[in-house]
Structures are given as structure tokens and as C-alpha cells.
Motif scaffolding. Structure first.
Motif, PDB file in Angstrom:
ATOM      1  N   GLN A   1      -1.785   0.539 -11.690  1.00 49.33           N
ATOM      2  CA  GLN A   1      -2.585  -0.663 -11.880  1.00 49.33           C
ATOM      3  C   GLN A   1      -1.820  -1.912 -11.446  1.00 49.33           C
ATOM      4  O   GLN A   1      -2.381  -2.817 -10.808  1.00 49.33           O
ATOM      5  CB  GLN A   1      -3.008  -0.770 -13.346  1.00 49.33           C
TER       6      GLN A   1
ATOM      7  N   GLN B   1      -1.676  -2.013  -7.631  1.00 52.62           N
ATOM      8  CA  GLN B   1      -2.961  -2.391  -7.046  1.00 52.62           C
ATOM      9  C   GLN B   1      -3.134  -3.907  -7.043  1.00 52.62           C
ATOM     10  O   GLN B   1      -3.671  -4.474  -6.083  1.00 52.62           O
ATOM     11  CB  GLN B   1      -4.092  -1.722  -7.835  1.00 52.62           C
TER      12      GLN B   1
ATOM     13  N   LEU C   1       2.017   1.805  -3.465  1.00 53.03           N
ATOM     14  CA  LEU C   1       0.960   2.385  -4.291  1.00 53.03           C
ATOM     15  C   LEU C   1       0.826   3.879  -4.028  1.00 53.03           C
ATOM     16  O   LEU C   1       0.693   4.684  -4.971  1.00 53.03           O
ATOM     17  CB  LEU C   1      -0.354   1.667  -3.997  1.00 53.03           C
TER      18      LEU C   1
ATOM     19  N   LYS D   1       0.828  -1.208   0.000  1.00 50.11           N
ATOM     20  CA  LYS D   1       0.000   0.000   0.000  1.00 50.11           C
ATOM     21  C   LYS D   1       0.863   1.259   0.000  1.00 50.11           C
ATOM     22  O   LYS D   1       0.517   2.257  -0.654  1.00 50.11           O
ATOM     23  CB  LYS D   1      -0.926  -0.014   1.215  1.00 50.11           C
TER      24      LYS D   1
END
Length: 465
Positions: free
Chosen positions: A357, A360, A305, A302
């Protein structure tokens, strides 16, 4: 080859000693003196908990995992370099010539006066310079770099948890090896007792034959029983040596180290207060290092990201240099340059969106693994409790069978000593006793393996006693 031959000789000597001690009637006294004798300096006493902690600390796999954790922490420092000043300095001495027509400036002249430079261009120079300068570059505000540092820190925490998980796995391997060594020791003691019993039966059969109250068949049967028990004893001795060798390797001690187990199967299944399943599951979810590692992996994914998304934000940087420059070292003048730069990402060919993307998907995969490991922890706890309960029941049943087998053997020996029956019943009873002892060893081994499995399920292998 000498060591192998000496090992064979020790085994043969051990078997002969068992028989000699039994026939002389001094077995009990000798055994007590052996147990009370101090251990040689080269012998290492080792408990189950000691084996777990030694393996967690010094096994090759555990040390390798700790080195990988060090590598992850080093990567954090490397990533943090994007937020720290970059200082450089240089000394440059250079010379150059140039074409005047490339200056881009016309130098008009008065009529009748020749031009300052040839309009078609001319070479001027060389111009020599000496430049001594220092340069500093600093990211004053970079959200992407901050996110990358946080992601690297989470990855380092994950690597540290992985190292703890690997240490737990090494400790589990070592404790399982310790349990197998305890089983081998117990089997060896049982085969020794069988040999002593067979030796005693042979002595009684020979005495009765000499007194005229026995038959030769009883002596032959007793001799066959003694030969079988001696063969089983030598096989158990070989198995015990291999089990101790495996234990030494599991705890990363030098090959040839002699260890004495301070725990045994019969002394290690004392009544323990086992918490309920919900408490154990909560303990596992809180303590298991593999779960901690998965949580940190999710956090690192996370953070990665967020770092990619933060690259869309403007960044602010400072660049400055200061130094002296001149034609030579005789006269150098101070000059400087500084500047603030704001960078605003506008379009990069959708490269950043593709990375978002991709990251994720990494986050979702990490979350799936985390949930799976949590469910596996619950399953491990329940499975260990099932094994522990089943092993305790098997142990109770096997212990009862052993008591009855000992009673049967005592009654058969009394009839044989009284001369009212041959030794066939005694041989059969001794075989039943051998089988009962093996069943008890099996049940005690299963109980200890279940204890280790429960400790592994809750992440507490290294705290075993």
C-alpha cells in the motif's frame, strides 16, 4: 587591499585614458590596434556555448550530482549481492565438557554390574576438536531479490538523469551570467562613447569661446556633461568587473581568472530559424533530463512495487559446507553438509500488505510529478517563445529609436558647429542617445535571455553556440 587599490587605480586610469584619447584625435586608430592585438596568455577567450559546457562539466553542483549517481550505481551492486553466492571459510579449535544426564539416552546395565554412567549424571570430557571448513550459500530462485535489483537499476538511471538535469541547471546559470556580462560590456562601451562625445563637445565649446563665437555657459554645460558621463563610465566599469566575477564563479574557474567574451549582445541576435511550438515541445519531452529523471522514478517505483509483491512467491536456496574435522591436526577426516531449502511465505502480520500500500502511493505520487513536469516543459517552451518574439519586437523598435537619436544628435552638432545654436540641443540629443543605447542593450539582453530560456525549456543549453 593592494588588489582593491590597484583596481581603483585602473578604473581612474581607464577614464583618464578615454578623455586623453578623445582629445588627441587618435581614438579610432588606438581602438583598432587594441582589438587586433593578441590576448595575453593569462586571458581565456570564452563564448556563450563554452560557458555552458564548462559549468555543466566542472561546477560544484554538477560534480556533486554525478557523485550521487555513482552512489546509486554502487547501490545496484550491493543489491545484486543477494543473487550471488556467499562464500565463507573458518578454522575452529574448540573443547567442551557435557553432562551425561542431558544426552537423553539411558544406558541400562545387567544386575550386579555398575551402570556405565551415573544415573544422576556425570561430567565427561573435555572433548577437543579442530574444524577447518568452507561454506557456500546461494539463492537459486528469489523473485523478490530480482525485483529489488531491477528497482535499484531504475533508481540509478534516475540518478544519472538527475545529474544531467543538474548539469543543465548549472549551464543555465552560467549562460545567464554570460548574458549579464555581455550586457555589462555593452553598457561600458556605451558609456565610453558617451564620454568621448562629451569630451568632443567640450573641445568644440572651448574653441568657440576662444574664437569669440561662443559663450561661457556652453563651456560650463559641456563640462557638467563630461563629469556626468565620466561618473557613469566608472559605475559601468565597476558593474562590468562584478559581472565578470560572477561569470568566473558560475563556470567554476579560479577567482582572478581573466576572461574575454568572444560573443557580444550586438553580434548574438542574428536571424535564427526557430521551429514551431509543437516541434519544440516534442524536443523538450524527448530531451529534457528532468523529464527523463521523472520517468525513471516512476519506473523505479513500479519495480519496487513488483519486488514487494514478488516476496509472496516461494524462494529456493542452496546451503553446503565441506571441510575436515578431528581431535587434533594429526588426523583429520573429511565431512560435508548440503541442503536445498524452499521457503514459502505464509503470514507476516500483514507487514507486506502495508508495504504494498505504501509503495502504491509512491507510484501515484511519482506519476503526478511526471505529468506536472511534462506540463511545465510545455509551459516553459511557450513562455520562451513569447519572450523571444517580444524581445525581437522590442529590439526592432529600440534599434529604430537609436537610429533616430543618432540622426538627431548629428543635426544638433551641425547647428552647434555652425554657431547658429548653443550646445543645449546637443546635450539633450546626447542624453536621448544614451537612453536609446540603454534601450537597445535592454532589448538585446532580453533576446539573449529568451534564447537561453528556450534552450533550457528544450534541454539543449549545453549545445548552444
Amino acid at each position: 587591499m593592494t588588489e582593491i587599490l590597484s583596481g581603483v587605480a585602473r578604473r581612474a586610469l581607464a577614464a583618464a585614458t578615454i578623455v586623453a584619447l578623445a582629445s588627441s584625435g587618435a581614438t579610432a586608430q588606438t581602438t583598432r590596434s587594441t582589438l587586433s592585438a593578441p590576448l595575453p596568455d593569462s586571458v581565456i577567450p570564452l563564448s556563450l556555448g563554452d560557458a555552458a559546457r564548462l559549468a555543466a562539466r566542472q561546477s560544484a553542483t554538477a560534480q556533486g550530482a554525478r557523485f550521487r549517481a555513482d552512489e546509486a550505481r554502487a547501490r545496484v551492486r550491493a543489491t545484486r549481492a543477494d543473487l550471488l553466492p556467499q562464500l565463507t571459510s573458518y578454522v575452529q579449535e574448540a573443547g567442551r565438557t557435557f553432562n551425561t544426564s542431558t544426552l537423553g539416552i539411558d544406558f541400562p546395565s545387567e544386575p550386579g554390574v555398575p551402570p556405565l554412567f551415573d544415573p544422576q549424571g556425570q561430567v565427561e570430557g573435555p572433548i577437543n576438536t579442530l574444524d577447518v571448513r568452507g561454506r557456500v550459500q546461494q539463492n537459486l530462485l528469489d523473485f523478490g531479490a530480482l525485483g529489488r535489483v531491477k528497482s535499484a537499476q531504475a533508481q540509478a538511471r534516475s540518478s544519472s538523469a538527475d545529474a544531467d538535469a543538474t548539469a543543465e541547471q548549472s549551464a543555465t546559470v552560467a549562460t545567464n551570467a554570460y548574458v549579464r556580462a555581455m550586457r555589462a560590456d555593452a553598457d561600458l562601451r556605451a558609456r565610453r562613447a558617451d564620454t568621448l562625445l562629451a569630451t568632443d563637445l567640450l573641445r568644440i565649446a572651448e574653441s568657440q569661446l576662444q574664437a569669440g563665437t561662443g559663450v561661457g555657459l556652453d563651456v560650463t554645460r559641456a563640462q557638467a556633461q563630461l563629469a556626468a558621463t565620466r561618473a557613469a563610465f566608472l559605475s559601468s566599469l565597476n558593474t562590468r568587473d562584478h559581472a565578470h566575477l560572477d561569470l568566473v564563479r558560475a563556470i567554476a574557474l579560479p577567482v582572478g581568472t581573466d576572461v574575454v567574451l568572444t560573443d557580444s549582445l550586438s553580434s548574438a541576435h542574428s536571424a535564427e530559424l526557430i521551429p514551431d511550438e509543437a516541434t519544440l515541445v516534442a524536443q523538450a519531452l524527448r530531451n529534457r533530463p528532468d523529464l527523463v529523471a521523472e520517468e525513471e522514478r516512476v519506473r523505479a517505483a513500479k519495480q519496487g512495487l513488483s519486488a514487494i509483491k514478488a516476496e509472496r512467491l516461494p524462494s529456493l536456496g542452496l546451503v553446503a559446507d565441506d571441510g575436515v574435522i578431528g581431535k587434533n591436526g594429526a588426523k583429520l577426516l573429511n565431512t560435508y553438509t548440503w541442503g536445498l531449502q524452499v521457503s514459502v511465505p505464509i503470514f507476516d502480520g500483514f507487514r507486506r500488505e502495508a508495504r504494498v500500500q505504501e509503495q502504491q502511493s509512491v507510484v501515484r505520487a511519482a506519476e503526478v510529478r511526471q505529468r506536472d513536469v511534462e506540463e511545465q516543459a510545455r509551459a516553459d517552451v511557450r513562455g520562451a517563445l513569447i519572450d523571444l518574439s517580444g524581445a525581437a519586437d522590442q529590439l526592432a523598435a529600440a534599434t529604430e529609436r537609436l537610429r533616430l537619436a543618432e540622426q538627431e544628435l548629428a543635426q544638433a552638432r551641425d547647428r552647434f558647429n555652425a554657431g547658429v545654436a548653443g550646445n543645449a540641443d546637443v546635450v539633450n540629443a546626447s542624453l536621448a542617445l544614451t537612453s536609446s543605447r540603454m534601450l537597445v542593450n535592454d532589448a538585446e539582453t532580453l533576446y539573449q535571455l529568451a534564447r537561453v530560456a528556450l534552450a533550457r525549456a528544450t534541454g539543449t543549453v549545453t549545445t548552444l553556440r
